[in-house]
Scaffold this motif. Structure first.
Motif, PDB file in Angstrom:
ATOM      1  N   ALA A 195       0.836  -1.203   0.000  1.00  0.00           N
ATOM      2  CA  ALA A 195       0.000   0.000   0.000  1.00  0.00           C
ATOM      3  C   ALA A 195       0.870   1.253   0.000  1.00  0.00           C
ATOM      4  CB  ALA A 195      -0.918  -0.003   1.214  1.00  0.00           C
ATOM      5  N   ILE A 196       0.510   2.165  -0.878  1.00  0.00           N
ATOM      6  CA  ILE A 196       1.183   3.465  -0.943  1.00  0.00           C
ATOM      7  C   ILE A 196       0.255   4.459  -0.255  1.00  0.00           C
ATOM      8  CG2 ILE A 196       2.237   5.175  -2.469  1.00  0.00           C
ATOM      9  CD1 ILE A 196       3.581   2.452  -2.542  1.00  0.00           C
ATOM     10  N   THR A 197       0.334   4.485   1.070  1.00  0.00           N
ATOM     11  CA  THR A 197      -0.542   5.345   1.867  1.00  0.00           C
ATOM     12  C   THR A 197       0.001   6.769   1.928  1.00  0.00           C
ATOM     13  OG1 THR A 197       0.667   4.792   3.879  1.00  0.00           O
ATOM     14  CG2 THR A 197      -1.219   3.383   3.315  1.00  0.00           C
ATOM     15  N   GLY A 198      -0.802   7.660   2.509  1.00  0.00           N
ATOM     16  CA  GLY A 198      -0.320   9.018   2.714  1.00  0.00           C
ATOM     17  C   GLY A 198       0.932   9.046   3.569  1.00  0.00           C
ATOM     18  N   SER A 199       0.974   8.223   4.606  1.00  0.00           N
ATOM     19  CA  SER A 199       2.154   8.158   5.473  1.00  0.00           C
ATOM     20  C   SER A 199       3.370   7.659   4.712  1.00  0.00           C
ATOM     21  CB  SER A 199       1.876   7.239   6.669  1.00  0.00           C
ATOM     22  OG  SER A 199       0.854   7.764   7.479  1.00  0.00           O
ATOM     23  N   THR A 200       3.172   6.619   3.893  1.00  0.00           N
ATOM     24  CA  THR A 200       4.269   6.109   3.068  1.00  0.00           C
ATOM     25  C   THR A 200       4.800   7.199   2.152  1.00  0.00           C
ATOM     26  OG1 THR A 200       3.601   3.781   3.116  1.00  0.00           O
ATOM     27  CG2 THR A 200       4.801   4.529   1.171  1.00  0.00           C
ATOM     28  N   CYS A 201       3.894   7.892   1.499  1.00  0.00           N
ATOM     29  CA  CYS A 201       4.317   8.933   0.550  1.00  0.00           C
ATOM     30  C   CYS A 201       5.003  10.090   1.261  1.00  0.00           C
ATOM     31  CB  CYS A 201       3.117   9.419  -0.256  1.00  0.00           C
ATOM     32  SG  CYS A 201       2.432   8.149  -1.347  1.00  0.00           S
ATOM     33  N   TYR A 202       4.531  10.445   2.450  1.00  0.00           N
ATOM     34  CA  TYR A 202       5.181  11.496   3.228  1.00  0.00           C
ATOM     35  C   TYR A 202       6.632  11.120   3.504  1.00  0.00           C
ATOM     36  CZ  TYR A 202       6.357  14.462   7.234  1.00  0.00           C
ATOM     37  OH  TYR A 202       6.977  15.345   8.084  1.00  0.00           O
ATOM     38  N   ASN A 203       6.843   9.886   3.955  1.00  0.00           N
ATOM     39  CA  ASN A 203       8.208   9.440   4.250  1.00  0.00           C
ATOM     40  C   ASN A 203       9.073   9.400   2.999  1.00  0.00           C
ATOM     41  OD1 ASN A 203       7.890   9.051   7.070  1.00  0.00           O
ATOM     42  ND2 ASN A 203       6.874   7.087   6.707  1.00  0.00           N
ATOM     43  N   LEU A 204       8.510   8.915   1.914  1.00  0.00           N
ATOM     44  CA  LEU A 204       9.267   8.865   0.657  1.00  0.00           C
ATOM     45  C   LEU A 204       9.666  10.264   0.197  1.00  0.00           C
ATOM     46  CD1 LEU A 204       7.227   6.118  -1.217  1.00  0.00           C
ATOM     47  CD2 LEU A 204       9.659   5.970  -0.636  1.00  0.00           C
ATOM     48  N   MET A 205       8.758  11.228   0.344  1.00  0.00           N
ATOM     49  CA  MET A 205       9.048  12.589  -0.103  1.00  0.00           C
ATOM     50  C   MET A 205      10.018  13.315   0.826  1.00  0.00           C
ATOM     51  SD  MET A 205       7.574  12.902  -3.000  1.00  0.00           S
ATOM     52  CE  MET A 205       7.544  14.666  -3.353  1.00  0.00           C
TER      53      MET A 205
END
Length: 498
Positions: free
Chosen positions: A91-101
């Motif tokens: 899952a590419i969640t909002g939390s995942t994307c925040y960390n990636l960015m």
């Protein structure tokens, strides 16, 4: 003279041990890493041990030219065909994307390439995203929080975090499949129950007011079309994440009766009218239906209405309650409908960072366990969380780990957990469109495997050795065979041309 003879005997014994490398210090002997692996060969092999002595190590071996008489032979049967595979991912969640960015562009591209590239990485190819917020978003929202069609819009979390990450992943692997799942309808569509029908101004729980079925169907269509305008094709949706869970920070209760009516009356017809080819999956919750007796066999009960069933590709399942055998039961009841596994998590409750334990259990129960029970896809929960299990919110899971954890201090150091490996071992060798085929022969305690034939004609086999000893196993595709000493407590994936 006696001492000389003793020295000679000791020397001979030591030399024998070095030459055979079998009985002396066997625990430290790793022939799969030293003796048989080359830089190229007929068979590509990926190996991960639960101690990380081999950490998704890639190597090659050749077909054997010797006559095979090994009793430890697994034989593939390409004439025995099961389900077609869609893919594997997270899952590419909002939390995942925040960390990636928060990562540097260089580091992020490197990690995403290692994860999603088909030729330079694991080749993960199926990801799940939220329609609106999830319990791992930076805030609670939907894309239509104010009544009036003019108020529909993708929100800041999607624009700032989710869309940029999705576009970068698609640039690396354009064939990625994407699934969308809502955690809740807009609050103005929710009521306290279907008897009183009183407004329910809460992100948590509540039910969909039947008078808004058509509006909610329109919402799905608009979201799919908005994503399409961003260059993102969503190949599938589930109707409601965990429809029997009233307690999540963002959630909505939806019985099979409600879901059947909504799909039949609104969602199915509206997707069809909009000429969208997006698959609809029912349920998206636990094997045990959260022990709610009248919700048992949830998807099958929906299928019993032919009108609703005509719009539905199949059903999605999670494993937070019950047993994977439920997949087989549902398949046997409706073999014409698909099954996909869409969520599982690791966390404090199951020693989620203990790879020695979790690699074995998660491979057995999630990866091979679901696939061997007819699942076409395996998707785990958050791809990436920070090492404080976040960002997370009150009311959501505050004890969950990601498939990988990233250091919050510098967003550089990454720890890969079991879920990253179990999905990667499948996606590295089993490609979208592959068919699961028969595999039989050698059996032993702790040994589980499954075989596939890819659309390019290549074979793949993924194997778990949950034993305390190495096992030399021969694999035979009826045309060629090869042998490989599988390390103790390891997962091994193979792929070779037919």
């Amino acid at each position: 003279m006696k001492r000389k003879n003793n020295n000679t005997m000791i020397y001979t014994l030591l030399l024998s041990c070095l030459m055979t490398a079998t009985s002396c210090n066997r625990d430290s002997y790793t022939p799969s890493a030293i003796d048989s692996i080359k830089d190229n060969g007929d068979i590509t092999i990926y190996t991960t041990t639960n101690t990380r002595s081999q950490d998704f190590s890639k190597g090659f071996i050749d077909f054997s030219t010797k006559f095979n008489m090994s009793p430890n032979t697994i034989t593939l049967d390409p004439t025995q065909k099961f389900q077609t595979m869609d893919g594997f991912g997270a899952a590419i969640t909002g939390s995942t994307c925040y960390n990636l960015m928060k990562m540097t562009q260089e580091d992020r591209t490197k990690f995403l390439t290692e994860t999603f590239s088909d030729d330079k990485g694991m080749g993960m190819n199926y990801i799940r995203i939220a329609i609106g917020c999830s319990d791992f978003s930076l805030s609670e929202y939907t894309c239509w929080d104010k009544e009036g069609k003019e108020n529909f819009a993708l929100q800041s979390e999607e624009k700032q975090y989710v869309l940029p990450v999705l576009k970068e992943i698609l640039a690396i692997n354009p064939s990625i499949k994407i699934m969308g799942s809502p955690w809740t309808a807009p609050k103005w569509m929710k009521v306290n129950n279907l008897t009183d029908l009183k407004p329910f101004d809460s992100w948590t729980s509540g039910q969909l007011n039947p008078k808004y079925y058509q509006d909610y169907g329109w919402y799905f269509v608009q979201w799919l079309q908005a994503m399409k305008k961003e260059g993102i094709h969503v190949s599938s949706i589930t109707v409601q994440n965990e429809p029997l869970n009233r307690g999540n920070s963002a959630s909505m209760y939806m019985t099979w009766q409600e879901q059947q009516a909504f799909i039949k009356q609104a969602l199915g017809p509206q997707l069809k009218a909009a000429s969208l080819d997006t698959k609809i999956y029912a349920f998206d919750h636990n094997y045990n239906y959260d022990n709610i007796a009248d919700q048992n066999d949830y998807p099958v009960k929906i299928y019993n209405d032919a009108g609703a069933a005509s719009f539905i590709a199949g059903a999605a399942f999670h494993n937070y309650g019950g047993d994977k055998a439920e997949l087989l039961d549902i398949h046997n009841q409706r073999p014409d409908k698909e099954l996909v596994f869409t969520e599982t998590s690791i966390g404090e409750w199951n020693e989620g960072r203990n790879l020695e334990k979790r690699l074995m259990e998660d491979m057995r129960e999630v990866a091979l366990g679901t696939v061997n029970n007819w699942s076409r896809a395996v998707i785990v929960w958050n791809l990436m969380l920070d090492n404080d299990k976040g960002p997370n919110r009150d009311g959501g899971c505050q004890t969950c780990y990601g498939a990988v954890d990233i250091s919050k201090s510098n967003f550089k150091k990454i720890t890969r957990n079991s879920h990253y490996y179990i999905v990667g071992h499948l996606s590295a060798v089993v490609k979208s469109g592959a068919v699961r085929i028969g595999a039989s022969g050698y059996t032993a305690e702790g040994l589980i495997y499954t075989a596939f034939k890819n659309i390019d004609g290549s074979y793949a086999l993924v194997l778990l050795n949950d034993a305390n000893e190495n096992r030399k196993i021969t694999i035979n595709d009826t045309k060629n065979h090869f042998s490989y000493e599988v390390p103790a407590k390891s997962v091994v994936s193979y792929r070779w041309a037919n």
